[in-house]
Scaffold this motif. Structure first.
Motif, mmCIF file in Angstrom:
data_model
loop_
_atom_site.group_PDB
_atom_site.id
_atom_site.type_symbol
_atom_site.label_atom_id
_atom_site.label_comp_id
_atom_site.label_asym_id
_atom_site.label_seq_id
_atom_site.Cartn_x
_atom_site.Cartn_y
_atom_site.Cartn_z
ATOM 1 N N ASP A 162 2.051 -1.156 -7.315
ATOM 2 C CA ASP A 162 1.707 -0.948 -5.918
ATOM 3 C C ASP A 162 0.466 -1.719 -5.534
ATOM 4 O O ASP A 162 0.378 -2.280 -4.454
ATOM 5 N N GLU A 163 -0.483 -1.759 -6.456
ATOM 6 C CA GLU A 163 -1.731 -2.431 -6.081
ATOM 7 C C GLU A 163 -1.606 -3.937 -6.099
ATOM 8 O O GLU A 163 -2.119 -4.625 -5.241
ATOM 9 N N LEU A 164 -0.949 -4.438 -7.160
ATOM 10 C CA LEU A 164 -1.062 -5.868 -7.386
ATOM 11 C C LEU A 164 0.064 -6.684 -6.778
ATOM 12 O O LEU A 164 -0.057 -7.882 -6.631
ATOM 13 N N LEU A 165 1.196 -6.044 -6.499
ATOM 14 C CA LEU A 165 2.302 -6.863 -6.041
ATOM 15 C C LEU A 165 2.443 -6.839 -4.525
ATOM 16 O O LEU A 165 3.430 -7.279 -3.992
ATOM 17 N N MET A 166 1.430 -6.353 -3.834
ATOM 18 C CA MET A 166 1.514 -6.319 -2.371
ATOM 19 C C MET A 166 0.985 -7.612 -1.804
ATOM 20 O O MET A 166 0.011 -8.167 -2.298
ATOM 21 N N ASN A 167 1.581 -8.062 -0.707
ATOM 22 C CA ASN A 167 1.013 -9.270 -0.106
ATOM 23 C C ASN A 167 -0.100 -8.875 0.870
ATOM 24 O O ASN A 167 -0.172 -7.728 1.295
ATOM 25 N N PRO A 168 -0.950 -9.835 1.271
ATOM 26 C CA PRO A 168 -2.153 -9.500 2.048
ATOM 27 C C PRO A 168 -1.854 -8.793 3.370
ATOM 28 O O PRO A 168 -2.662 -7.990 3.832
ATOM 29 N N SER A 169 -0.703 -9.101 4.010
ATOM 30 C CA SER A 169 -0.422 -8.421 5.284
ATOM 31 C C SER A 169 -0.377 -6.931 5.064
ATOM 32 O O SER A 169 -0.967 -6.149 5.809
ATOM 33 N N GLU A 170 0.368 -6.550 4.023
ATOM 34 C CA GLU A 170 0.512 -5.122 3.778
ATOM 35 C C GLU A 170 -0.830 -4.492 3.424
ATOM 36 O O GLU A 170 -1.128 -3.375 3.814
ATOM 37 N N VAL A 171 -1.611 -5.247 2.663
ATOM 38 C CA VAL A 171 -2.907 -4.705 2.254
ATOM 39 C C VAL A 171 -3.790 -4.459 3.465
ATOM 40 O O VAL A 171 -4.397 -3.400 3.600
ATOM 41 N N THR A 172 -3.839 -5.433 4.391
ATOM 42 C CA THR A 172 -4.681 -5.261 5.577
ATOM 43 C C THR A 172 -4.183 -4.106 6.405
ATOM 44 O O THR A 172 -4.980 -3.324 6.935
ATOM 45 N N ARG A 173 -2.862 -3.984 6.481
ATOM 46 C CA ARG A 173 -2.319 -2.891 7.267
ATOM 47 C C ARG A 173 -2.734 -1.548 6.679
ATOM 48 O O ARG A 173 -3.134 -0.633 7.384
ATOM 49 N N LYS A 174 -2.665 -1.476 5.345
ATOM 50 C CA LYS A 174 -3.046 -0.218 4.690
ATOM 51 C C LYS A 174 -4.511 0.095 4.932
ATOM 52 O O LYS A 174 -4.884 1.231 5.198
ATOM 53 N N MET A 175 -5.327 -0.961 4.845
ATOM 54 C CA MET A 175 -6.758 -0.730 5.022
ATOM 55 C C MET A 175 -7.053 -0.219 6.415
ATOM 56 O O MET A 175 -7.887 0.659 6.613
ATOM 57 N N GLU A 176 -6.337 -0.776 7.401
ATOM 58 C CA GLU A 176 -6.601 -0.347 8.766
ATOM 59 C C GLU A 176 -6.145 1.077 8.997
ATOM 60 O O GLU A 176 -6.798 1.859 9.652
ATOM 61 N N LYS A 177 -4.989 1.372 8.406
ATOM 62 C CA LYS A 177 -4.474 2.738 8.591
ATOM 63 C C LYS A 177 -5.459 3.736 8.036
ATOM 64 O O LYS A 177 -5.717 4.776 8.622
ATOM 65 N N SER A 178 -6.019 3.378 6.886
ATOM 66 C CA SER A 178 -6.939 4.334 6.268
ATOM 67 C C SER A 178 -8.223 4.444 7.070
ATOM 68 O O SER A 178 -8.875 5.460 7.064
#
Lengths: 190, 445
Positions: B162-178
């Motif tokens: 979950d941590e390493l195979l995500m692309n940056p779009s998803e990561v930014t989205r997660k960060m914003e949601k949090s």
């Protein structure tokens, strides 16, 4: 996660010599999947340069483009989004939201990308979103002498688009972003 | 009197390298999916609850004797009838009962298991899968801890994914949601100019910064492309790994995931060509585990076992260490010294007379742990010995390589540079048990 570069109105070599070096250093091949260009490049060398950044290049005709074979408008589908492309000098009054909205409904697209005003804008209306990436070289326009170089990078991910706006203000690159989500019911032609 | 430098036992005709029928038949036994041929002798084991990681051990004492009985019944007509001559079959049976007996204990004696395994494991998918997990330290010898260990490791792997195979779009989205970002409900966005917001952490897709998520993502893409290319080239002759079937595709994806996560967790060594070959047998064994629960988690289990195996061999893949004391050059030199110690005449002929730099053949033998020199099934047997030997895989590997050289000594001594190099780079099929026996004898007293 599809990266789409939107730029235009470079007016090389008539009004500007080249893209700003800071922009050029960022635009490296391999990162961007599509380029959509609003027109007024004007010469083949710029066309070739854009091709090296990304082989999938879509251009429409601006009034000063030396290649007469570019179409007036273009539509393409990327992921869940339909994008429309037009230079904008055909839409009068130039830069008017309602007229552009009319063009957007005509082309039946979610995101309309136009240029000609050399000014970055991003509008939303009921039919969709209209984006103007401005002039990537900061060339003067018929209505504006003082233009900041700008372009737009869209990150299309499912039903969501993140629009990154790159502007060169006082020699520094400033990046902002705009979030846009499409409602899941796609507008199908009646 | 023996010739100088050659031990007595080497002169015996036992060391001829003519291929014997047995290795050819063993593949026959196994090229159909492992499940079908091993079904006949092993249903008692498959249903056997104590071989799966559950704590119940009550039926254990009863099973092994009945198992051996069914083995004997199967031999005349069952899958064992294809190739084996009675003495080997009996050895096989006895080894199997030994292994099963050892595995069914509550706390497994690893030393004992190593001793049995180093003589070769029976060709049972369930046994090999379990034994390799034990030998590679993935499972502790105490059976009762297995379920908790499995759960812990498998969830850890899921976390990595979950941590390493995500692309940056998803990561930014997660960060914003949090962060509880402003709602992007389109109904609330009034028509008119769209509001511009600041970018998260100064990070944008064209960023060239070293801490930029996007930049790192694009840098990783090169590694990912390399991994992708190599995975597609792994074992093109096996349907498990290659071809257009959905099974092959999912296996390839699993291999890619494991290698990608390994590369991301080990920035010092990343991915090097060849790691896919080392991962392939491990994943194959775990995926073909008759226990469906284990097979479903083959990817996670294979990841940790791969890491464990690589921890011993990672220095071979690090370019900077090539010339150092732990690097591949030194290991090849050690092989050379080992050959000189055991068979000076051959050593002299190879290195001095025909001037064959051991790097020409030994590099692939050592870095890929002999997976490319023999067919898949044979390399599984070699790995049984490699993984179980108490001296450690590195030492055992060198001994096996030395044995490989000694077994073809007659042809090598008669050949010149070209023919010897051709021979060593395309090692002829040989009797694997024989070769492992020779390797065993080379053990330094």
């Amino acid at each position: 996660m599809v990266l789409v570069l939107a730029l235009g109105d470079l007016h090389v070599p008539h009004r500007a010599a080249d893209l700003p070096p800071k922009f050029k250093s960022m635009l490296v091949p391999g990162k961007i999947q599509h380029i959509i260009c609003t027109g007024n490049l004007c010469i083949k060398e710029i066309h070739d340069y854009l091709k090296t950044i990304c082989p999938d290049l879509h251009i429409v005709r601006g009034e000063f483009d030396e290649d007469a074979r570019y179409p007036e408008t273009k539509t393409l589908t990327i992921g869940q989004f339909k994008l429309g492309l037009c230079h904008g000098h055909q839409v009068i009054p130039w830069g008017d939201l309602d007229s552009l909205a009319m063009l957007q409904r005509q082309l039946d697209v979610d995101i309309l990308v136009t240029g000609h005003t050399h000014q970055f804008t991003a509008y939303k209306h009921e039919g969709g979103v209209v984006i103007n990436p401005g002039s990537a070289t900061g060339a003067y326009s018929s209505i504006n002498q003082d233009v900041n170089p700008s372009f737009v990078l869209m990150d299309i991910d499912g039903l969501r688009v993140v629009v990154y706006v790159y502007e060169l203000i006082d020699g520094e690159v400033k990046v902002d972003k705009i979030d846009f989500k499409k409602t899941s019911t796609s507008n199908s032609a009646p | 009197m023996a010739k100088k430098g050659i031990p007595e036992w080497l002169n015996s005709s036992l060391w001829s390298s003519s291929p014997s029928p047995i290795p050819d038949d063993r593949p026959l036994r196994h090229t159909p999916p492992a499940a079908t041929t091993t079904v006949a002798p092993s249903p008692p084991i498959v249903e056997h609850p104590s071989l799966s990681p559950s704590p119940s051990t009550a039926p254990a004492p009863i099973r092994p004797p009945s198992n051996s009985k069914s083995e004997n019944n199967d031999l005349p007509n069952g899958s064992g009838g294809i190739d084996v001559t009675p003495p080997t079959a009996a050895e096989d049976v006895s080894r199997k009962t030994q292994v099963v007996a050892e595995l069914s204990k509550k706390v497994i004696d690893l030393k004992e298991l190593r001793k049995i395994a180093s003589q070769g494991l029976p060709d049972d998918a369930a046994i090999r899968s379990l034994v390799w997990k034990l030998l590679l330290g993935y499972l502790s010898p105490d059976r009762s801890l297995w379920s908790s260990e499995f759960a812990k490791k498998r969830s850890q792997y899921k976390q990595f994914k979950d941590e390493l195979l995500m692309n940056p779009s998803e990561v930014t989205r997660k960060m914003e949601k949090s962060k509880g970002g402003a709602s992007n409900d389109p109904k609330l966005q009034a028509p008119g100019a769209l509001s511009r917001s600041e970018i998260t952490h100064e990070d944008h897709p064209l960023s060239l910064g070293t801490t930029s998520l996007w930049n790192n993502f694009f840098k990783d893409t090169e590694v990912l492309e390399q991994i992708d290319r190599d995975v597609l080239r792994t074992h093109p002759d096996m349907h498990f790994f290659s071809g257009d079937s959905a099974v092959a595709k999912s296996n390839q994806d699993a291999l890619k995931n494991v290698l990608t996560i390994f590369a991301k967790l080990n920035p010092g060594i990343r991915y090097v060509q060849g790691m896919n070959e080392i991962l392939a047998p491990i994943f194959y064994i775990f995926k073909n585990d008759p226990d469906k629960g284990n097979a479903a988690y083959a990817e996670a289990d294979a990841f940790f076992c791969f890491v464990e195996l690589m921890s011993g061999f990672r220095d071979n893949f690090c370019q900077q260490l090539d010339n150092s004391v732990v690097g591949i050059r030194y290991t090849i030199t050690r092989l050379s010294m080992l050959l000189k110690h055991h068979d000076e005449e051959l050593w002299r002929h190879l290195e001095v007379t025909t001037k064959i730099n051991p790097q020409f053949y030994a590099f692939r033998w050592i870095t890929l742990l002999l997976t490319q020199e023999f067919n898949f099934v044979e390399s599984l047997h070699i790995w049984d010995t490699l993984l179980s030997d108490p001296e450690g895989p590195q030492e055992t590997l060198l001994r096996i390589c030395c044995a490989m050289l000694i077994l073809v000594r007659r042809r090598l001594l008669a050949g010149d540079f070209t023919s010897n190099l051709k021979l060593l780079q395309n090692y002829p099929p040989t009797n694997i048990s024989h070769m492992l026996y020779v390797a065993d004898k080379l053990r330094s007293k």
